[in-house]
Design a protein around this motif. Structure first.
Motif, PDB file in Angstrom:
ATOM      1  N   LEU A 194      48.751  22.508 123.487  1.00 12.27           N
ATOM      2  CA  LEU A 194      48.624  23.357 122.302  1.00 12.27           C
ATOM      3  C   LEU A 194      49.584  22.949 121.185  1.00 12.27           C
ATOM      4  O   LEU A 194      49.172  22.851 120.014  1.00 12.27           O
ATOM      5  N   PRO A 195      50.867  22.680 121.467  1.00 15.85           N
ATOM      6  CA  PRO A 195      51.767  22.261 120.384  1.00 15.85           C
ATOM      7  C   PRO A 195      51.328  20.986 119.668  1.00 15.85           C
ATOM      8  O   PRO A 195      51.482  20.880 118.450  1.00 15.85           O
ATOM      9  N   VAL A 196      50.767  20.022 120.396  1.00 16.90           N
ATOM     10  CA  VAL A 196      50.286  18.798 119.747  1.00 16.90           C
ATOM     11  C   VAL A 196      49.158  19.129 118.773  1.00 16.90           C
ATOM     12  O   VAL A 196      49.089  18.587 117.660  1.00 16.90           O
ATOM     13  N   TYR A 197      48.279  20.046 119.165  1.00 22.77           N
ATOM     14  CA  TYR A 197      47.172  20.447 118.284  1.00 22.77           C
ATOM     15  C   TYR A 197      47.716  21.163 117.048  1.00 22.77           C
ATOM     16  O   TYR A 197      47.255  20.931 115.916  1.00 22.77           O
ATOM     17  N   ILE A 198      48.707  22.015 117.254  1.00 18.17           N
ATOM     18  CA  ILE A 198      49.308  22.733 116.125  1.00 18.17           C
ATOM     19  C   ILE A 198      49.989  21.752 115.185  1.00 18.17           C
ATOM     20  O   ILE A 198      49.845  21.850 113.953  1.00 18.17           O
ATOM     21  N   GLN A 199      50.711  20.806 115.732  1.00 13.52           N
ATOM     22  CA  GLN A 199      51.372  19.785 114.909  1.00 13.52           C
ATOM     23  C   GLN A 199      50.370  19.032 114.045  1.00 13.52           C
ATOM     24  O   GLN A 199      50.591  18.817 112.849  1.00 13.52           O
ATOM     25  N   ALA A 200      49.282  18.600 114.673  1.00 16.63           N
ATOM     26  CA  ALA A 200      48.269  17.843 113.932  1.00 16.63           C
ATOM     27  C   ALA A 200      47.661  18.697 112.825  1.00 16.63           C
ATOM     28  O   ALA A 200      47.400  18.210 111.710  1.00 16.63           O
ATOM     29  N   SER A 201      47.441  19.965 113.108  1.00 14.82           N
ATOM     30  CA  SER A 201      46.853  20.862 112.109  1.00 14.82           C
ATOM     31  C   SER A 201      47.794  21.076 110.934  1.00 14.82           C
ATOM     32  O   SER A 201      47.368  21.094 109.766  1.00 14.82           O
ATOM     33  N   ILE A 202      49.069  21.224 111.208  1.00 16.40           N
ATOM     34  CA  ILE A 202      50.053  21.392 110.133  1.00 16.40           C
ATOM     35  C   ILE A 202      50.143  20.122 109.295  1.00 16.40           C
ATOM     36  O   ILE A 202      50.191  20.178 108.059  1.00 16.40           O
ATOM     37  N   ALA A 203      50.135  18.962 109.961  1.00 13.49           N
ATOM     38  CA  ALA A 203      50.236  17.695 109.233  1.00 13.49           C
ATOM     39  C   ALA A 203      49.038  17.492 108.311  1.00 13.49           C
ATOM     40  O   ALA A 203      49.182  16.959 107.203  1.00 13.49           O
ATOM     41  N   GLN A 204      47.852  17.926 108.755  1.00 11.68           N
ATOM     42  CA  GLN A 204      46.637  17.747 107.953  1.00 11.68           C
ATOM     43  C   GLN A 204      46.356  18.942 107.044  1.00 11.68           C
ATOM     44  O   GLN A 204      45.419  18.887 106.245  1.00 11.68           O
ATOM     45  N   ARG A 205      47.164  19.997 107.207  1.00 14.39           N
ATOM     46  CA  ARG A 205      46.965  21.251 106.468  1.00 14.39           C
ATOM     47  C   ARG A 205      45.544  21.787 106.641  1.00 14.39           C
ATOM     48  O   ARG A 205      44.947  22.365 105.728  1.00 14.39           O
ATOM     49  N   ALA A 206      44.998  21.561 107.830  1.00  9.80           N
ATOM     50  CA  ALA A 206      43.648  22.022 108.150  1.00  9.80           C
ATOM     51  C   ALA A 206      43.477  22.011 109.661  1.00  9.80           C
ATOM     52  O   ALA A 206      44.102  21.214 110.355  1.00  9.80           O
ATOM     53  N   VAL A 207      42.624  22.898 110.160  1.00  9.52           N
ATOM     54  CA  VAL A 207      42.353  22.965 111.595  1.00  9.52           C
ATOM     55  C   VAL A 207      40.949  22.432 111.855  1.00  9.52           C
ATOM     56  O   VAL A 207      39.973  22.917 111.272  1.00  9.52           O
ATOM     57  N   TYR A 208      40.874  21.433 112.719  1.00  7.89           N
ATOM     58  CA  TYR A 208      39.595  20.842 113.096  1.00  7.89           C
ATOM     59  C   TYR A 208      39.264  21.227 114.535  1.00  7.89           C
ATOM     60  O   TYR A 208      40.159  21.463 115.349  1.00  7.89           O
ATOM     61  N   LYS A 209      37.979  21.273 114.840  1.00 12.40           N
ATOM     62  CA  LYS A 209      37.540  21.587 116.197  1.00 12.40           C
ATOM     63  C   LYS A 209      36.401  20.656 116.576  1.00 12.40           C
ATOM     64  O   LYS A 209      35.817  19.969 115.729  1.00 12.40           O
ATOM     65  N   PHE A 210      36.084  20.621 117.853  1.00 20.04           N
ATOM     66  CA  PHE A 210      34.982  19.799 118.329  1.00 20.04           C
ATOM     67  C   PHE A 210      33.675  20.593 118.238  1.00 20.04           C
ATOM     68  O   PHE A 210      33.684  21.819 118.162  1.00 20.04           O
ATOM     69  N   SER A 211      32.574  19.885 118.270  1.00 20.40           N
ATOM     70  CA  SER A 211      31.276  20.543 118.070  1.00 20.40           C
ATOM     71  C   SER A 211      30.898  21.435 119.255  1.00 20.40           C
ATOM     72  O   SER A 211      30.102  22.360 119.107  1.00 20.40           O
ATOM     73  N   ASP A 212      31.474  21.167 120.421  1.00 24.21           N
ATOM     74  CA  ASP A 212      31.227  22.017 121.587  1.00 24.21           C
ATOM     75  C   ASP A 212      32.230  23.168 121.608  1.00 24.21           C
ATOM     76  O   ASP A 212      33.434  22.952 121.439  1.00 24.21           O
ATOM     77  N   ASN A 213      31.741  24.359 121.837  1.00 23.66           N
ATOM     78  CA  ASN A 213      32.618  25.527 121.958  1.00 23.66           C
ATOM     79  C   ASN A 213      32.964  25.705 123.430  1.00 23.66           C
ATOM     80  O   ASN A 213      32.306  26.439 124.167  1.00 23.66           O
ATOM     81  N   THR A 214      34.007  25.009 123.856  1.00 30.52           N
ATOM     82  CA  THR A 214      34.317  24.882 125.279  1.00 30.52           C
ATOM     83  C   THR A 214      35.152  26.048 125.792  1.00 30.52           C
ATOM     84  O   THR A 214      36.081  26.501 125.129  1.00 30.52           O
ATOM     85  N   LYS A 215      34.814  26.518 126.998  1.00 33.17           N
ATOM     86  CA  LYS A 215      35.625  27.513 127.691  1.00 33.17           C
ATOM     87  C   LYS A 215      36.612  26.800 128.595  1.00 33.17           C
ATOM     88  O   LYS A 215      36.234  25.933 129.390  1.00 33.17           O
TER      89      LYS A 215
END
Length: 360
Positions: A194-215
């Protein structure tokens, strides 16, 4: 039964998994047979050793790749239980520890135990695990052995179980799900996924997700720590406990839906001025996601877009009672962001191990 315990990877977050202070304190407070003198922590560097020195436990600067050094240390400190959190990929580290526990069993004439930290990605369809529900009461080992060569974590799990049996060591496999929460350790306080995802989102100033809504499944660091503690308690109290080929313990506290998590992340980052929009976008490719998060492209899907289909009973049968649920997690997203802002990134060797595995 009095036993000395060695925790490897003790400067880390239990490969996303633990806080050394939380774990040591849990063992001590919940087991009358354990004092701080019974706990030793193995670390790689002098800097890590200094960071942990104020915990009041024994800190060993130990090269786990050196079999002779590992054997010497376990015999010297009379270690009978090893909780291995240093790597779920590098089997050599685990096998050296098991060999040493076998020597200790012969020397002390007491049973020895090895608790290995695996990874849930070994049980994802996208890494080759069979489709359909897997029960932890079923033939998990048989399936993992059949598929061992197709994924490094599976190969290590099988090697651990087989080598432990050959050495007369009782083994357990603990499989954490997505771990969250700020640890209270002296060295590393962050998990990785989770922290790596948060870091990437802050660096890009945007949140990206994959096309599959995975559980996927999640577990708070304190609840995960409690599962390790329950296993140790059962060992110390000489209570029956599934082990070896039957000793898989999946730490699945609750479900998480990735889109729901990332939608909440985008809203919270935007509210804090760290993202330009409260909406999410779709990653253009796995390569783009890998570059943003700094991992080899082949590990993007297993880490952030794969889910398991596991029905687990064994942790609950031995008395595990996780406290955190999905609602509590979603309400803590702001805390996860704040932890990343304060600590920057995890002091973890996980990412390095992924690149090393990718090169093989």
């Amino acid at each position: 039964m009095h036993s000395n315990i060695l925790i490897t990877g003790a400067a880390g977050y239990m490969y996303d998994l633990r806080s050394d202070r939380e774990f040591a304190d849990f063992l001590i407070s919940n087991n009358a047979l354990i004092a701080k003198d019974n706990i030793s922590a193995a670390v790689r560097s002098e800097e890590q050793a200094k960071a942990l020195s104020n915990l009041g436990i024994n800190v060993l600067q130990l090269d786990l790749t050196d079999e002779n050094a590992v054997i010497e240390s376990l015999l010297r400190y009379d270690i009978s239980i090893v909780i291995h959190c240093a790597s779920s990929i590098n089997s050599d580290l685990a096998l050296n520890l098991i060999t040493a526990l076998g020597k200790q069993r012969e020397a002390s004439r007491r049973q020895t135990y090895f608790i290995h930290t695996s990874g849930l990605s070994a049980f994802y369809e996208k890494t080759g695990w069979p489709q359909g529900e897997t029960k932890d009461t079923g033939p998990v080992f048989d399936v993992e052995k059949r598929l061992a060569d197709s994924f490094p974590i599976r190969k290590t799990d099988v090697a651990v179980i087989e080598h432990a049996k050959a050495r007369g060591v009782v083994s357990f496999i603990v499989i954490p799900s997505t771990v969250y929460g700020k640890g209270s350790g002296e060295w590393n306080k962050l998990s990785v996924v989770l922290p790596v995802y948060i870091q990437a989102s802050i660096a890009q100033r945007a949140v990206y997700k994959f096309s599959d809504n995975t559980k996927v499944s999640g577990v708070h660091i304190s609840d995960l720590t409690a599962l390790y503690g329950r296993i140790v308690q059962k060992i110390l109290q000489n209570e029956p406990l599934p082990s070896g080929t039957e000793g898989y313990y999946f730490a699945l506290a609750h479900d998480l839906i990735w889109w729901q998590v990332l939608d909440e992340l985008a809203i919270t980052l935007n509210a804090r001025g760290l993202a330009t929009t409260p909406d999410t976008s779709i990653w253009s490719s796995d390569e783009a996601a890998a570059e943003a998060m700094g991992v080899p492209v082949q590990f993007v899907q297993p880490l952030w877009n794969s889910g398991e289909n596991i029905a687990c009973e064994k942790p609950y049968v031995i008395g595990w009672k996780p406290v955190w649920d999905k609602e509590a997690f979603l309400q803590s997203i702001n805390d996860e962001i704040q932890a990343v802002l304060e600590l920057n990134k995890a002091k973890s060797s996980l990412i390095d191990s992924l690149f090393e595995s990718a090169r093989k």
